[in-house]
Design a protein around this motif. Sequence first.
Motif, PDB file in Angstrom:
ATOM      1  N   ILE A  62       0.848  -1.183   0.000  1.00 47.88           N
ATOM      2  CA  ILE A  62       0.000   0.000   0.000  1.00 47.88           C
ATOM      3  C   ILE A  62       0.890   1.241   0.000  1.00 47.88           C
ATOM      4  CG2 ILE A  62      -1.817  -1.226   1.247  1.00 47.88           C
ATOM      5  CD1 ILE A  62      -1.141   0.490   3.697  1.00 47.88           C
ATOM      6  N   ALA A  63       0.286   2.376  -0.271  1.00 48.28           N
ATOM      7  CA  ALA A  63       1.025   3.634  -0.353  1.00 48.28           C
ATOM      8  C   ALA A  63       0.812   4.461   0.907  1.00 48.28           C
ATOM      9  CB  ALA A  63       0.593   4.429  -1.574  1.00 48.28           C
ATOM     10  N   MET A  64       1.729   5.401   1.126  1.00 46.67           N
ATOM     11  CA  MET A  64       1.569   6.474   2.103  1.00 46.67           C
ATOM     12  C   MET A  64       1.640   7.798   1.358  1.00 46.67           C
ATOM     13  SD  MET A  64       4.042   5.357   5.271  1.00 46.67           S
ATOM     14  CE  MET A  64       3.655   6.826   6.233  1.00 46.67           C
ATOM     15  N   LEU A  65       0.854   8.763   1.814  1.00 44.71           N
ATOM     16  CA  LEU A  65       0.991  10.146   1.359  1.00 44.71           C
ATOM     17  C   LEU A  65       1.370  10.962   2.579  1.00 44.71           C
ATOM     18  CD1 LEU A  65      -2.055  10.622  -1.055  1.00 44.71           C
ATOM     19  CD2 LEU A  65       0.347  10.265  -1.655  1.00 44.71           C
ATOM     20  N   GLY A  66       2.604  11.478   2.593  1.00 47.04           N
ATOM     21  CA  GLY A  66       3.100  12.117   3.807  1.00 47.04           C
ATOM     22  C   GLY A  66       3.213  11.091   4.906  1.00 47.04           C
ATOM     23  N   PRO A  93      12.827  10.084  11.864  1.00 45.99           N
ATOM     24  CA  PRO A  93      11.939   8.985  12.276  1.00 45.99           C
ATOM     25  C   PRO A  93      10.634   9.392  12.933  1.00 45.99           C
ATOM     26  CG  PRO A  93      14.221   8.469  12.834  1.00 45.99           C
ATOM     27  CD  PRO A  93      14.196   9.895  12.401  1.00 45.99           C
ATOM     28  N   THR A  94      10.487  10.650  13.391  1.00 46.32           N
ATOM     29  CA  THR A  94       9.239  11.045  14.051  1.00 46.32           C
ATOM     30  C   THR A  94       8.328  11.796  13.087  1.00 46.32           C
ATOM     31  OG1 THR A  94      10.443  11.169  16.143  1.00 46.32           O
ATOM     32  CG2 THR A  94       8.278  12.195  16.076  1.00 46.32           C
ATOM     33  N   TYR A  95       8.721  12.964  12.610  1.00 46.00           N
ATOM     34  CA  TYR A  95       7.988  13.697  11.577  1.00 46.00           C
ATOM     35  C   TYR A  95       8.716  13.541  10.246  1.00 46.00           C
ATOM     36  CZ  TYR A  95       4.866  16.277  14.805  1.00 46.00           C
ATOM     37  OH  TYR A  95       3.908  16.638  15.715  1.00 46.00           O
ATOM     38  N   GLU A  96       7.961  13.639   9.149  1.00 44.38           N
ATOM     39  CA  GLU A  96       8.536  13.455   7.822  1.00 44.38           C
ATOM     40  C   GLU A  96       8.769  14.779   7.087  1.00 44.38           C
ATOM     41  OE1 GLU A  96       5.571  12.384   8.772  1.00 44.38           O
ATOM     42  OE2 GLU A  96       5.913  10.266   9.245  1.00 44.38           O
ATOM     43  N   ARG A 129       7.373  23.466   3.345  1.00 45.03           N
ATOM     44  CA  ARG A 129       8.753  23.921   3.210  1.00 45.03           C
ATOM     45  C   ARG A 129       9.416  23.734   4.573  1.00 45.03           C
ATOM     46  NH1 ARG A 129       6.203  24.046  -0.935  1.00 45.03           N
ATOM     47  NH2 ARG A 129       6.047  25.778  -2.404  1.00 45.03           N
ATOM     48  N   SER A 130      10.624  23.205   4.579  1.00 41.00           N
ATOM     49  CA  SER A 130      11.251  22.916   5.875  1.00 41.00           C
ATOM     50  C   SER A 130      12.759  23.133   5.807  1.00 41.00           C
ATOM     51  CB  SER A 130      10.954  21.474   6.312  1.00 41.00           C
ATOM     52  OG  SER A 130      11.413  20.532   5.367  1.00 41.00           O
ATOM     53  N   TRP A 131      13.315  23.455   6.984  1.00 44.42           N
ATOM     54  CA  TRP A 131      14.747  23.666   7.167  1.00 44.42           C
ATOM     55  C   TRP A 131      15.262  22.729   8.256  1.00 44.42           C
ATOM     56  CZ3 TRP A 131      17.842  26.847   4.281  1.00 44.42           C
ATOM     57  CH2 TRP A 131      17.202  27.772   3.443  1.00 44.42           C
ATOM     58  N   GLY A 147       9.151  23.240   9.870  1.00 47.72           N
ATOM     59  CA  GLY A 147       8.403  23.264   8.625  1.00 47.72           C
ATOM     60  C   GLY A 147       7.198  24.173   8.715  1.00 47.72           C
ATOM     61  N   ASN A 148       6.806  24.746   7.562  1.00 49.56           N
ATOM     62  CA  ASN A 148       5.612  25.588   7.509  1.00 49.56           C
ATOM     63  C   ASN A 148       5.000  25.502   6.116  1.00 49.56           C
ATOM     64  OD1 ASN A 148       7.218  27.212   5.868  1.00 49.56           O
ATOM     65  ND2 ASN A 148       7.672  28.681   7.490  1.00 49.56           N
ATOM     66  N   ASN A 149       4.002  26.320   5.862  1.00 49.35           N
ATOM     67  CA  ASN A 149       3.331  26.404   4.564  1.00 49.35           C
ATOM     68  C   ASN A 149       2.571  25.119   4.211  1.00 49.35           C
ATOM     69  OD1 ASN A 149       2.948  28.259   2.282  1.00 49.35           O
ATOM     70  ND2 ASN A 149       3.880  26.631   1.073  1.00 49.35           N
TER      71      ASN A 149
END
Length: 417
Positions: free
Chosen positions: A190-194, A317-320, A327-329, A354-356
């Motif tokens: 199966i797939a993941m989105l985010g 491993p926690t957030y992607e 957008r993320s730094w 991350g934001n936006n």
Amino acid sequence: MNNLRPIGLLSLFALSFTTQAAEPDFFKDATATLQARNYYFSRDFSGIVGANKQSKAEEWGQGFILNFKSGYTPGPVGVGVDAIGLLGLKLDSSPDRTGTGLLPVQDDGRAADEYSRAGATLKLRYSKTELKVGELQTNLPILQYNDSRLLPPTYQGASISSAEISGLTLQAGHLSSTSLRNEAGDEKLIAMLGHLPQRQADSDAFNFAGGDYSFNANRSTLSLWYGRLEDIYQQGFVGLKHSQPVGDWVLGANLGYFSAKEQGESRIGDIDNQAFYSLLSAKRGGHTFSVGYQGIYGEDAFPRVFPNISPLGNEVPTYEFSFADERSWQVRYDYDFVAMGVPGLTATVRYLKGNNVDTGQGFEGKEHERDLDIGYAVQSGMLKGLGVRLRNAMARSNYRSDIDENRVILTYTWTLL
């Protein structure tokens, strides 16, 4: 919960011993290891978002991973066999704390006391080209290997790799099913989105092809890959890695671009995603400083095969940090204590923001995470082969659940052959 592949271990070993007993290379080049992995995982949720209101996932397990890799028989076409045996044991769990990914969850909501799996791979080698059929642990930019829990996942299928041209490695393959990190049997893909699994549809085929070309005295690598989860999505990838000594420093760059859209029957709907990442580093002595930028474009979050990770520079491993329009730094610091005379001890601290994010709820999604990892591997003496890793993470978001996480991982590896 046991599962043996159709090409069973016993039949493969029997075939190898009866037909190749007089061939020394098959045995002389064989390796075998047994790793014991003790894993404690705790993830506390606050400000829970979504239907699942479980406030904590906490479990403790003991795993054993047996890996055997034979050599090859002599002759133009060498024949070999690889085998893997996996056993996971529950040490602590309860129905209100499951979901760590360490242990299978049964129909009654409780974690299984144990789960196990055995699998084998037939391999054929001609010159610098190798064909594998059976149990695979594929590691590609479009299907990156994810050994982040008690036992590693595997795939079932066939792959071929070739390094006939100096500096160029080509691969292609077909995968028909997977054994998840906390399951014993075969499952469809199966797939993941985010970070969201798309459980409404599955596939029985993931096809891939691509290659990596190393040049500039192996300081530079150019990658080009294509992957297709049949009737769900297709994805292309181009990447560049470079390492450049400058005086006492070594400067590094890791750049990549993904593009994905729906495929075939579009079982989870239309997909529109592009992703760019960059991770720049500077190393001197035991110090490594890194900074990264990542952008997700298009209408949808980054797609991948569940529950794999990706080589996105800001995925941790926690957030992607891979949701729609995000957008993320990242800033990161690594230290290898060998520079202070303590080989085997390493530490990492990183911060990501991350934001936006397009939440689809009329407001901008924002999130940040701080991670601290400390690891030590005993280098000599009676305890050589022992490894310890501690991880602490704090992740906060205004559109998904906040997370406080701790992991303690103890490993000991015996070399059997």
